[in-house]
Design an enzyme around this catalytic site. Structure first.
Site, PDB file in Angstrom:
ATOM      1  N   HIS A  35      32.300  91.811 117.316  1.00 14.23           N
ATOM      2  CA  HIS A  35      33.275  91.711 116.206  1.00 14.23           C
ATOM      3  C   HIS A  35      33.841  93.072 115.863  1.00 14.23           C
ATOM      4  O   HIS A  35      33.452  93.644 114.852  1.00 14.23           O
ATOM      5  CB  HIS A  35      32.585  91.109 114.986  1.00 14.23           C
ATOM      6  N   PHE A  36      34.663  93.621 116.498  1.00 14.82           N
ATOM      7  CA  PHE A  36      35.318  93.269 117.745  1.00 14.82           C
ATOM      8  C   PHE A  36      35.072  94.397 118.728  1.00 14.82           C
ATOM      9  O   PHE A  36      35.077  95.558 118.316  1.00 14.82           O
ATOM     10  CB  PHE A  36      36.822  93.094 117.521  1.00 14.82           C
TER      11      PHE A  36
END
Length: 146
Positions: free
Chosen positions: A48-49
């Protein structure tokens, strides 16, 4: 103030889900100010991410709830035993204003709005460098489990 050792005695959360590193201020029955040091080593950043690590909003809410639990334990005068669990009962008016990234220090400022019939209602605000990143109204309760 509470350091990590005192927090570990009160919260059942452990790695990777303990999201309070220190309590900076505590006014029993009123408010708590706590912090989470956000590092690149957080396991959620892997997904993420990968190209732009951002702390998930739900984890900011969880961090506020953990701080709120520490405040609630001061209100009731004890820490739940192994048969008790502190649950979310509701989240209202959650707003996310800006991303939280590795290297940030997330400050959670949580105020007890009311307590009735075992339900606690809190107002929480998270900031980084004095700028709001998240706010929400949280409802939590303690329940005994079998």
């Amino acid at each position: 103030m509470m350091d990590i050792h005192q927090i570990l005695k009160k919260l059942p959360h452990r790695y990777p889900f303990l999201l309070v590193d220190r309590v900076l201020e505590l006014e029993p029955g009123k408010r708590i100010k706590a912090l989470k040091n956000v590092t690149m080593n957080e396991p959620f950043f892997e997904g993420h991410f990968p190209h732009r690590p951002v702390m998930p909003g739900v984890l900011m809410l969880e961090a506020m709830a953990q701080a709120a639990a520490l405040l609630a334990f001061e209100v009731v005068g004890s820490v739940p035993d192994e048969k008790s669990v502190y649950y979310f009962a509701g989240i209202d008016a959650a707003r996310f204003k800006r991303p939280v990234e590795p290297g940030d220090q997330l400050i959670m400022d949580v105020t007890l709005e009311r307590m009735k019939a075992g339900i606690f209602k809190f107002k929480g605000v998270c900031t980084v460098d004095g700028k709001m990143v998240c706010e929400a109204e949280l409802m939590c309760t303690m329940r005994t489990v079998a």
